[in-house]
Motif scaffolding. Sequence first.
Motif, PDB file in Angstrom:
ATOM      1  N   TYR A 253      30.038 -29.670 -20.017  1.00  0.00           N
ATOM      2  CA  TYR A 253      30.308 -29.077 -18.711  1.00  0.00           C
ATOM      3  C   TYR A 253      29.069 -28.379 -18.165  1.00  0.00           C
ATOM      4  N   LEU A 254      28.369 -27.636 -19.014  1.00  0.00           N
ATOM      5  CA  LEU A 254      27.150 -26.956 -18.557  1.00  0.00           C
ATOM      6  C   LEU A 254      26.137 -27.962 -18.030  1.00  0.00           C
ATOM      7  N   LYS A 255      25.990 -29.068 -18.729  1.00  0.00           N
ATOM      8  CA  LYS A 255      25.049 -30.087 -18.266  1.00  0.00           C
ATOM      9  C   LYS A 255      25.498 -30.667 -16.917  1.00  0.00           C
ATOM     10  N   LYS A 256      26.778 -30.938 -16.794  1.00  0.00           N
ATOM     11  CA  LYS A 256      27.301 -31.526 -15.560  1.00  0.00           C
ATOM     12  C   LYS A 256      27.198 -30.556 -14.384  1.00  0.00           C
ATOM     13  N   TRP A 257      27.411 -29.254 -14.628  1.00  0.00           N
ATOM     14  CA  TRP A 257      27.294 -28.276 -13.552  1.00  0.00           C
ATOM     15  C   TRP A 257      25.875 -28.243 -13.003  1.00  0.00           C
ATOM     16  N   ASN A 258      24.903 -28.459 -13.863  1.00  0.00           N
ATOM     17  CA  ASN A 258      23.509 -28.366 -13.437  1.00  0.00           C
ATOM     18  C   ASN A 258      23.063 -29.529 -12.560  1.00  0.00           C
ATOM     19  N   PHE A 259      23.897 -30.535 -12.378  1.00  0.00           N
ATOM     20  CA  PHE A 259      23.578 -31.626 -11.455  1.00  0.00           C
ATOM     21  C   PHE A 259      23.761 -31.192  -9.993  1.00  0.00           C
ATOM     22  N   LEU A 260      24.546 -30.149  -9.768  1.00  0.00           N
ATOM     23  CA  LEU A 260      24.870 -29.718  -8.413  1.00  0.00           C
ATOM     24  C   LEU A 260      24.272 -28.340  -8.143  1.00  0.00           C
ATOM     25  N   LYS A 261      23.760 -28.120  -6.937  1.00  0.00           N
ATOM     26  CA  LYS A 261      23.159 -26.835  -6.575  1.00  0.00           C
ATOM     27  C   LYS A 261      24.169 -25.698  -6.786  1.00  0.00           C
ATOM     28  N   LYS A 262      25.372 -25.897  -6.302  1.00  0.00           N
ATOM     29  CA  LYS A 262      26.441 -24.916  -6.465  1.00  0.00           C
ATOM     30  C   LYS A 262      26.766 -24.725  -7.952  1.00  0.00           C
ATOM     31  N   GLY A 263      26.678 -25.803  -8.704  1.00  0.00           N
ATOM     32  CA  GLY A 263      26.964 -25.745 -10.135  1.00  0.00           C
ATOM     33  C   GLY A 263      25.927 -24.963 -10.917  1.00  0.00           C
ATOM     34  N   VAL A 264      24.665 -25.034 -10.497  1.00  0.00           N
ATOM     35  CA  VAL A 264      23.601 -24.287 -11.179  1.00  0.00           C
ATOM     36  C   VAL A 264      23.886 -22.788 -11.071  1.00  0.00           C
ATOM     37  N   LYS A 265      24.278 -22.335  -9.890  1.00  0.00           N
ATOM     38  CA  LYS A 265      24.604 -20.919  -9.700  1.00  0.00           C
ATOM     39  C   LYS A 265      25.774 -20.519 -10.596  1.00  0.00           C
ATOM     40  N   PHE A 266      26.799 -21.356 -10.632  1.00  0.00           N
ATOM     41  CA  PHE A 266      27.966 -21.064 -11.475  1.00  0.00           C
ATOM     42  C   PHE A 266      27.577 -21.085 -12.945  1.00  0.00           C
ATOM     43  N   SER A 267      26.763 -22.038 -13.336  1.00  0.00           N
ATOM     44  CA  SER A 267      26.334 -22.168 -14.725  1.00  0.00           C
ATOM     45  C   SER A 267      25.585 -20.921 -15.183  1.00  0.00           C
ATOM     46  N   LEU A 268      24.673 -20.431 -14.367  1.00  0.00           N
ATOM     47  CA  LEU A 268      23.919 -19.217 -14.726  1.00  0.00           C
ATOM     48  C   LEU A 268      24.848 -18.021 -14.849  1.00  0.00           C
ATOM     49  N   ASN A 269      25.804 -17.926 -13.942  1.00  0.00           N
ATOM     50  CA  ASN A 269      26.769 -16.836 -13.983  1.00  0.00           C
ATOM     51  C   ASN A 269      27.645 -16.951 -15.233  1.00  0.00           C
ATOM     52  N   TYR A 270      28.087 -18.154 -15.545  1.00  0.00           N
ATOM     53  CA  TYR A 270      28.938 -18.389 -16.716  1.00  0.00           C
ATOM     54  C   TYR A 270      28.183 -18.070 -18.011  1.00  0.00           C
ATOM     55  N   GLU A 271      26.946 -18.551 -18.130  1.00  0.00           N
ATOM     56  CA  GLU A 271      26.167 -18.337 -19.349  1.00  0.00           C
ATOM     57  C   GLU A 271      25.881 -16.858 -19.573  1.00  0.00           C
ATOM     58  N   SER A 272      25.718 -16.089 -18.509  1.00  0.00           N
ATOM     59  CA  SER A 272      25.444 -14.663 -18.666  1.00  0.00           C
ATOM     60  C   SER A 272      26.682 -13.907 -19.160  1.00  0.00           C
ATOM     61  N   ARG A 273      27.877 -14.462 -18.894  1.00  0.00           N
ATOM     62  CA  ARG A 273      29.114 -13.811 -19.353  1.00  0.00           C
ATOM     63  C   ARG A 273      29.483 -14.200 -20.766  1.00  0.00           C
ATOM     64  N   VAL A 274      28.949 -15.307 -21.277  1.00  0.00           N
ATOM     65  CA  VAL A 274      29.331 -15.783 -22.608  1.00  0.00           C
ATOM     66  C   VAL A 274      28.495 -15.137 -23.678  1.00  0.00           C
TER      67      VAL A 274
END
Length: 83
Positions: A62-83
């Motif tokens: 999922y993290l890899k797939k989120w990084n394909f999209l501009k909106k997903g990169v923002k979400f991915s960074l936010n998600y990784e900081s919470r984990v």
Amino acid sequence: MVANDIDALLAMITRIEVEDDYDPDEDDYNNPNIPFSDDSLDSFIKYPKSISITPENRRAIYLKKWNFLKKGVKFSLNYESRV
């Protein structure tokens, strides 16, 4: 490579080219090389707790797939900081 038929040959070629233990029999949702649709990404953003119940190997996909999209990169960074 030796294959009994064209389907077996194509399956072998696919397995060689695809990364991340992707099983070609799985749907596109679990294929790490195909980005999520905007609707799927919006669902993750709306319900982030759903991610915590997914297996660890799927979270990496999922993290890899989120990084394909501009909106997903923002979400991915936010998600990784919470984990």
